[in-house]
Design a protein around this motif. Structure first.
Motif, PDB file in Angstrom:
ATOM      1  N   VAL A   1     -45.068  82.636 -16.170  1.00  0.00           N
ATOM      2  CA  VAL A   1     -43.900  81.771 -15.990  1.00  0.00           C
ATOM      3  C   VAL A   1     -44.034  80.979 -14.690  1.00  0.00           C
ATOM      4  O   VAL A   1     -44.682  81.427 -13.736  1.00  0.00           O
ATOM      5  CB  VAL A   1     -42.575  82.559 -15.988  1.00  0.00           C
ATOM      6  CG1 VAL A   1     -42.391  83.316 -17.291  1.00  0.00           C
ATOM      7  CG2 VAL A   1     -42.480  83.506 -14.793  1.00  0.00           C
ATOM      8  N   ILE A   2     -43.393  79.816 -14.681  1.00  0.00           N
ATOM      9  CA  ILE A   2     -43.267  78.986 -13.482  1.00  0.00           C
ATOM     10  C   ILE A   2     -41.826  79.089 -13.011  1.00  0.00           C
ATOM     11  O   ILE A   2     -40.892  78.925 -13.808  1.00  0.00           O
ATOM     12  CB  ILE A   2     -43.619  77.513 -13.779  1.00  0.00           C
ATOM     13  CG1 ILE A   2     -44.992  77.401 -14.434  1.00  0.00           C
ATOM     14  CG2 ILE A   2     -43.536  76.683 -12.500  1.00  0.00           C
ATOM     15  CD1 ILE A   2     -46.133  77.851 -13.585  1.00  0.00           C
ATOM     16  N   LEU A   3     -41.628  79.344 -11.740  1.00  0.00           N
ATOM     17  CA  LEU A   3     -40.284  79.541 -11.208  1.00  0.00           C
ATOM     18  C   LEU A   3     -39.715  78.259 -10.619  1.00  0.00           C
ATOM     19  O   LEU A   3     -40.403  77.544  -9.885  1.00  0.00           O
ATOM     20  CB  LEU A   3     -40.298  80.620 -10.118  1.00  0.00           C
ATOM     21  CG  LEU A   3     -40.883  81.984 -10.493  1.00  0.00           C
ATOM     22  CD1 LEU A   3     -40.761  82.937  -9.300  1.00  0.00           C
ATOM     23  CD2 LEU A   3     -40.200  82.561 -11.726  1.00  0.00           C
TER      24      LEU A   3
ATOM     25  N   HIS B   1     -48.124  80.522 -25.195  1.00  0.00           N
ATOM     26  CA  HIS B   1     -49.367  81.222 -25.532  1.00  0.00           C
ATOM     27  C   HIS B   1     -49.197  81.840 -26.912  1.00  0.00           C
ATOM     28  O   HIS B   1     -48.060  82.056 -27.370  1.00  0.00           O
ATOM     29  CB  HIS B   1     -49.704  82.303 -24.494  1.00  0.00           C
ATOM     30  CG  HIS B   1     -48.627  83.340 -24.330  1.00  0.00           C
ATOM     31  ND1 HIS B   1     -48.459  84.383 -25.208  1.00  0.00           N
ATOM     32  CD2 HIS B   1     -47.661  83.478 -23.387  1.00  0.00           C
ATOM     33  CE1 HIS B   1     -47.431  85.131 -24.811  1.00  0.00           C
ATOM     34  NE2 HIS B   1     -46.924  84.605 -23.712  1.00  0.00           N
ATOM     35  N   PRO B   2     -50.284  82.135 -27.602  1.00  0.00           N
ATOM     36  CA  PRO B   2     -50.182  82.780 -28.920  1.00  0.00           C
ATOM     37  C   PRO B   2     -49.480  84.127 -28.799  1.00  0.00           C
ATOM     38  O   PRO B   2     -49.553  84.808 -27.764  1.00  0.00           O
ATOM     39  CB  PRO B   2     -51.647  82.960 -29.342  1.00  0.00           C
ATOM     40  CG  PRO B   2     -52.393  81.933 -28.556  1.00  0.00           C
ATOM     41  CD  PRO B   2     -51.673  81.811 -27.240  1.00  0.00           C
ATOM     42  N   LEU B   3     -48.798  84.527 -29.861  1.00  0.00           N
ATOM     43  CA  LEU B   3     -48.055  85.781 -29.853  1.00  0.00           C
ATOM     44  C   LEU B   3     -48.996  86.980 -29.844  1.00  0.00           C
ATOM     45  O   LEU B   3     -50.069  86.949 -30.448  1.00  0.00           O
ATOM     46  CB  LEU B   3     -47.144  85.859 -31.078  1.00  0.00           C
ATOM     47  CG  LEU B   3     -46.033  84.809 -31.161  1.00  0.00           C
ATOM     48  CD1 LEU B   3     -45.273  84.974 -32.478  1.00  0.00           C
ATOM     49  CD2 LEU B   3     -45.086  84.914 -29.978  1.00  0.00           C
ATOM     50  N   ALA B   4     -48.555  88.027 -29.149  1.00  0.00           N
ATOM     51  CA  ALA B   4     -49.311  89.281 -29.161  1.00  0.00           C
ATOM     52  C   ALA B   4     -49.138  89.976 -30.511  1.00  0.00           C
ATOM     53  O   ALA B   4     -48.230  89.656 -31.288  1.00  0.00           O
ATOM     54  CB  ALA B   4     -48.821  90.188 -28.034  1.00  0.00           C
TER      55      ALA B   4
ATOM     56  N   VAL C   1     -49.406  72.238 -22.234  1.00  0.00           N
ATOM     57  CA  VAL C   1     -50.026  73.274 -21.405  1.00  0.00           C
ATOM     58  C   VAL C   1     -51.336  72.799 -20.775  1.00  0.00           C
ATOM     59  O   VAL C   1     -51.576  73.000 -19.574  1.00  0.00           O
ATOM     60  CB  VAL C   1     -50.245  74.558 -22.223  1.00  0.00           C
ATOM     61  CG1 VAL C   1     -51.094  75.561 -21.440  1.00  0.00           C
ATOM     62  CG2 VAL C   1     -48.914  75.187 -22.586  1.00  0.00           C
ATOM     63  N   LYS C   2     -52.194  72.151 -21.561  1.00  0.00           N
ATOM     64  CA  LYS C   2     -53.480  71.696 -21.031  1.00  0.00           C
ATOM     65  C   LYS C   2     -53.271  70.714 -19.882  1.00  0.00           C
ATOM     66  O   LYS C   2     -53.920  70.819 -18.825  1.00  0.00           O
ATOM     67  CB  LYS C   2     -54.306  71.046 -22.139  1.00  0.00           C
ATOM     68  CG  LYS C   2     -55.693  70.602 -21.689  1.00  0.00           C
ATOM     69  CD  LYS C   2     -56.502  70.038 -22.856  1.00  0.00           C
ATOM     70  CE  LYS C   2     -57.881  69.603 -22.392  1.00  0.00           C
ATOM     71  NZ  LYS C   2     -58.684  69.043 -23.533  1.00  0.00           N
ATOM     72  N   LYS C   3     -52.368  69.772 -20.048  1.00  0.00           N
ATOM     73  CA  LYS C   3     -52.078  68.793 -19.003  1.00  0.00           C
ATOM     74  C   LYS C   3     -51.526  69.471 -17.756  1.00  0.00           C
ATOM     75  O   LYS C   3     -51.884  69.121 -16.627  1.00  0.00           O
ATOM     76  CB  LYS C   3     -51.087  67.759 -19.530  1.00  0.00           C
ATOM     77  CG  LYS C   3     -50.723  66.682 -18.529  1.00  0.00           C
ATOM     78  CD  LYS C   3     -49.743  65.676 -19.125  1.00  0.00           C
ATOM     79  CE  LYS C   3     -49.353  64.611 -18.097  1.00  0.00           C
ATOM     80  NZ  LYS C   3     -48.391  63.633 -18.670  1.00  0.00           N
TER      81      LYS C   3
END
Length: 263
Positions: A95-97, A228-231, A127-129
């Motif tokens: 996460v980004i705060l 992100h992909p799910l666990a 996300v990539k950017k």
């Protein structure tokens, strides 16, 4: 409230963890320490931690155990054993705060309560950017944001829409805060919950059963979750059954938890 520990769980995503720590270092009020609960990451995560230790802004403790599968509950318990301060703000390393995140949590802290925050999401296509530009400055109107309402910071109105209830539902460890003494009283996370699913709700339910009220916060304590992909959900049904029994039986402690977690 002045002093707190920031507790960060992580596993093998140093690129996200790096930006997370970068957003921590930009906080309007820094935590007194950072404790990293590392569920078996490789050496790249340790290198990120060393980089931020050299800044000498906040002491960082790295609590690690061998990668034997998803054992978040166990590593969280081990990490809390190393916490130096009475109040713990818990996040995930993906996460980004918002720059006011720690300060907001300290403002809303209250005895006999734990805090449940919410999160906005950074879309997959952004996300990539974000990684290429090392972006950590997000607002509700920023490009690539999902669930924008959760990214609105409006402190004057936060008190009106935040609420208290004796319920452990919808609690996520990515944005949670509690008193260490309350955590210890319920024996922390349940080590028997291995694999993904409901470990935070199960802990929260035992806190509620012990008379600790949930304080759900809006318009403060803002964070942005990186897609992100799910666990794997393979054990979710098993965890559902454990959570059901904790609710039904009003259990206030788990048998295998904090006290049973050896460093």
């Amino acid at each position: 409230m002045e002093n707190c520990t920031l507790l960060i769980s992580t596993y093998n995503w140093p690129q996200a963890f790096d930006l997370c720590l970068q957003s921590v270092m930009k906080q309007s009020k820094l935590p007194k320490e950072i404790v990293v609960a590392d569920d078996g990451s490789d050496e790249f995560t340790a290198e990120i931690i060393d980089k931020y230790r050299k800044l000498n802004k906040v002491p960082i403790k790295h609590i690690w155990h061998e990668d034997l599968g998803f054992r978040k509950s166990l590593i969280m318990n081990k990490a809390v054993k190393c916490v130096s301060y009475d109040y713990v703000i818990q996040i995930d390393g993906d996460v980004i705060l918002d720059r006011n995140f720690i300060e907001d949590h300290l403002i809303v802290a209250e005895r006999a309560a734990f805090v449940r925050g919410t999160r906005a999401h950074i879309r997959e296509g952004h996300v990539k950017k974000m990684f290429l530009s090392a972006q950590t400055d997000f607002k509700f109107y920023s490009k690539g944001i999902k669930n924008r309402f959760n990214a609105v910071r409006w402190p004057l109105f936060s008190w009106l829409v935040s609420k208290k209830e004796f319920s452990g539902r919808s609690v996520r460890g990515c944005n949670m805060a509690f008193w260490k003494a309350d955590f210890v009283r319920v024996n922390g996370y349940n080590n028997d919950l291995k694999g993904w699913g409901h470990e935070d709700e199960e802990l929260a339910t035992r806190l509620v059963n012990n008379g600790i009220i949930k304080k759900s916060i809006k318009f403060r304590c803002i964070q942005y979750h990186i897609f992100h992909p799910l666990a794997s959900r393979e054990l979710e049904n098993v965890h559902d059954d454990v959570l059901f029994n904790v609710r039904r039986d009003k259990r206030i402690r788990c048998e295998n938890g904090y006290e049973n977690s050896l460093l």
